[in-house]
Design a protein around this motif. Structure first.
Motif, PDB file in Angstrom:
ATOM      1  N   PRO A   1       0.780  -1.149   0.284  1.00  0.00           N
ATOM      2  CA  PRO A   1       0.004   0.031   0.065  1.00  0.00           C
ATOM      3  C   PRO A   1       0.720   1.027  -0.221  1.00  0.00           C
TER       4      PRO A   1
ATOM      5  N   LYS B   1       1.953   1.400  -3.307  1.00  0.00           N
ATOM      6  CA  LYS B   1       0.639   1.176  -4.113  1.00  0.00           C
ATOM      7  C   LYS B   1       0.647   0.508  -5.558  1.00  0.00           C
ATOM      8  N   SER B   2       1.576  -1.002  -5.054  1.00  0.00           N
ATOM      9  CA  SER B   2       1.569  -1.744  -5.952  1.00  0.00           C
ATOM     10  C   SER B   2       1.855  -3.463  -5.553  1.00  0.00           C
TER      11      SER B   2
ATOM     12  N   LEU C   1      -4.279   0.463  -8.869  1.00  0.00           N
ATOM     13  CA  LEU C   1      -3.689  -0.069  -7.314  1.00  0.00           C
ATOM     14  C   LEU C   1      -3.627   1.371  -6.664  1.00  0.00           C
ATOM     15  N   GLY C   2      -4.333   0.796  -5.204  1.00  0.00           N
ATOM     16  CA  GLY C   2      -4.190   2.553  -3.681  1.00  0.00           C
ATOM     17  C   GLY C   2      -3.714   2.188  -3.046  1.00  0.00           C
ATOM     18  N   MET C   3      -4.457   2.139  -1.873  1.00  0.00           N
ATOM     19  CA  MET C   3      -4.254   1.618  -0.200  1.00  0.00           C
ATOM     20  C   MET C   3      -4.416   0.186  -0.352  1.00  0.00           C
TER      21      MET C   3
ATOM     22  N   ASN D   1      -8.850  -2.998  -2.746  1.00  0.00           N
ATOM     23  CA  ASN D   1      -8.111  -1.207  -2.486  1.00  0.00           C
ATOM     24  C   ASN D   1      -8.703  -1.388  -0.763  1.00  0.00           C
TER      25      ASN D   1
END
Length: 398
Positions: free
Chosen positions: A69, A72-73, A103-105, A122
């Motif tokens: 996170p 973001k990967s 992709l985010g948190m 996410n």
């Protein structure tokens, strides 16, 4: 229109106005003066390296994967040869990262070895699960994305039922979707209600051999959120209402894999003897017929008998300076090779142990996202900042 709705509309109007109104005339008359947003910070506190959250292993395809996170990967490593050489960072087979990835948190992760797909949730803002093919690398679009409730965290796959289970923190819920879900689809079923014992659920496992699922709960029970029609917040909390919520002891709740609605769990692991403290990821170990829990609060892995019920002690505890376990977030079992993987939030590492390890054991291999000893601020979606003048310290709640 009620007061809450009116307040929301007014606040939204202010935001729109702020966005469309021109700059102040003083800035326009002095073009050489930089706009406030152009002023660089004096210094920045940030982690430039990936931070491991969830972990998943696919022995059939020789992969171990971690959700990140911070950058973001998603990172995919060779299960055996991906370990670091000495104190250096490990080199992933592939890293999926970039604005096109969605992709985010991200939090929970799972690997579908049969269909060669990576799932990750996410947890905040995006409210989606992203599905990538194994071969994905770099800034690529997902194979598909599907919508999930806000603050979804854990993921589990039921191959026989062709279902995906998703835990939802704030709603104290487990939501089930068909495996091929895409876009906005209604769930097949949900587990939710006061009888379930779900309270801020996070990690989840699917034990197909016994047709059961298990869920790790932090214990933060927020009650039933009521819809006031305003669309901004739940109704006012009153102490004698269920919505007021309560703080419960952390737990692991075990249900039939086909459970739905407000159903009681088959078993509940909960109480002082369990040692549960911010349980995050959970996994079932068929070789030892045990359940492993990533116990973030005291940097340990707690191992319980699958049939455990009530206030029971773990059958094994993996903890100590030789283990390298540092605020673990994820745990995954590789029954084919008799291994247990642990992802650390505290020091850029994932660890491979023998699945029967106990006590202050040394890991067999270490995968690092940064050189050994690299400090991490431990940020996880920081939302505020305060200054403690007495101690000359910055306080950052996450």
């Amino acid at each position: 229109m009620n007061k809450l709705a009116a307040g929301c509309v007014f606040a939204f109007a202010l935001l729109v106005a702020a966005a469309v109104l021109p700059r102040a005339s003083s800035q326009e008359s002095n073009p050489t003066k930089p706009a406030p947003e152009d002023i660089p910070p004096v210094r920045t506190i940030a982690d430039p390296y990936p931070a491991f959250n969830g972990v998943a292993v696919d022995a059939a395809n020789g992969l171990v994967a971690m959700s990140d996170p911070n950058r973001k990967s998603l990172l995919l490593y060779d299960r055996v040869n991906g370990a670091s050489r000495g104190a250096s960072a490990s080199v992933p087979l592939r890293q999926i990262v970039g604005p096109d990835t969605f992709l985010g948190m991200i939090a929970g992760i799972l690997l579908d070895s049969e269909h060669r797909e990576v799932y990750t949730a996410n947890n905040d803002i995006e409210d989606t699960v992203v599905v990538m093919p194994y071969e994905a690398s770099g800034n690529v679009k997902p194979a598909r994305v599907f919508s999930v409730p806000h603050q979804s965290w854990g993921l589990a796959l039921g191959q026989a039922r062709e279902e995906i289970a998703v835990t939802v923190e704030v709603q104290n819920t487990v939501v089930f979707y068909r495996r091929q879900v895409k876009g906005v689809e209604a769930p097949i079923r949900i587990i939710r209600g006061p009888a379930t014992g779900l309270a801020d659920p996070h990690g989840i496992y699917w034990d197909e051999s016994h047709d059961e699922i298990g869920v790790a709960n932090h214990g933060n029970f927020r009650g039933v959120v009521q819809n006031t029609g305003g669309g901004c917040a739940p109704s006012a909390v009153v102490e004698d209402e269920a919505e007021a919520g309560e703080s419960r002891p952390p737990s692991v709740t075990i249900f039939s894999a086909g459970a739905k609605g407000d159903t009681k769990p088959l078993r509940v692991i909960q109480g002082a003897r369990t040692g549960l403290d911010w349980p995050m990821g959970v996994a079932y170990d068929p070789k030892h017929d045990t359940v492993a829990v990533a116990n973030n609060g005291d940097s340990s892995i707690l191992i319980f008998s699958r049939a455990s019920n009530g206030d029971v002690a773990p059958v094994r505890i993996l903890r100590g300076n030789h283990t390298g376990i540092n605020h673990p977030m994820g745990v995954a079992i590789d029954p084919q090779n008799g291994e247990m993987w642990v992802s650390n939030w505290g020091d850029h590492s994932a660890l491979a142990f023998d699945s029967g390890a106990n006590g202050n054991a040394t890991p067999k291999r270490v995968v690092r996202s940064a050189p050994e000893g690299t400090p991490t601020p431990g940020f996880g979606n920081p939302m505020a900042l305060a200054y403690d003048s007495k101690r000359d310290a910055l306080l950052v709640p996450n």
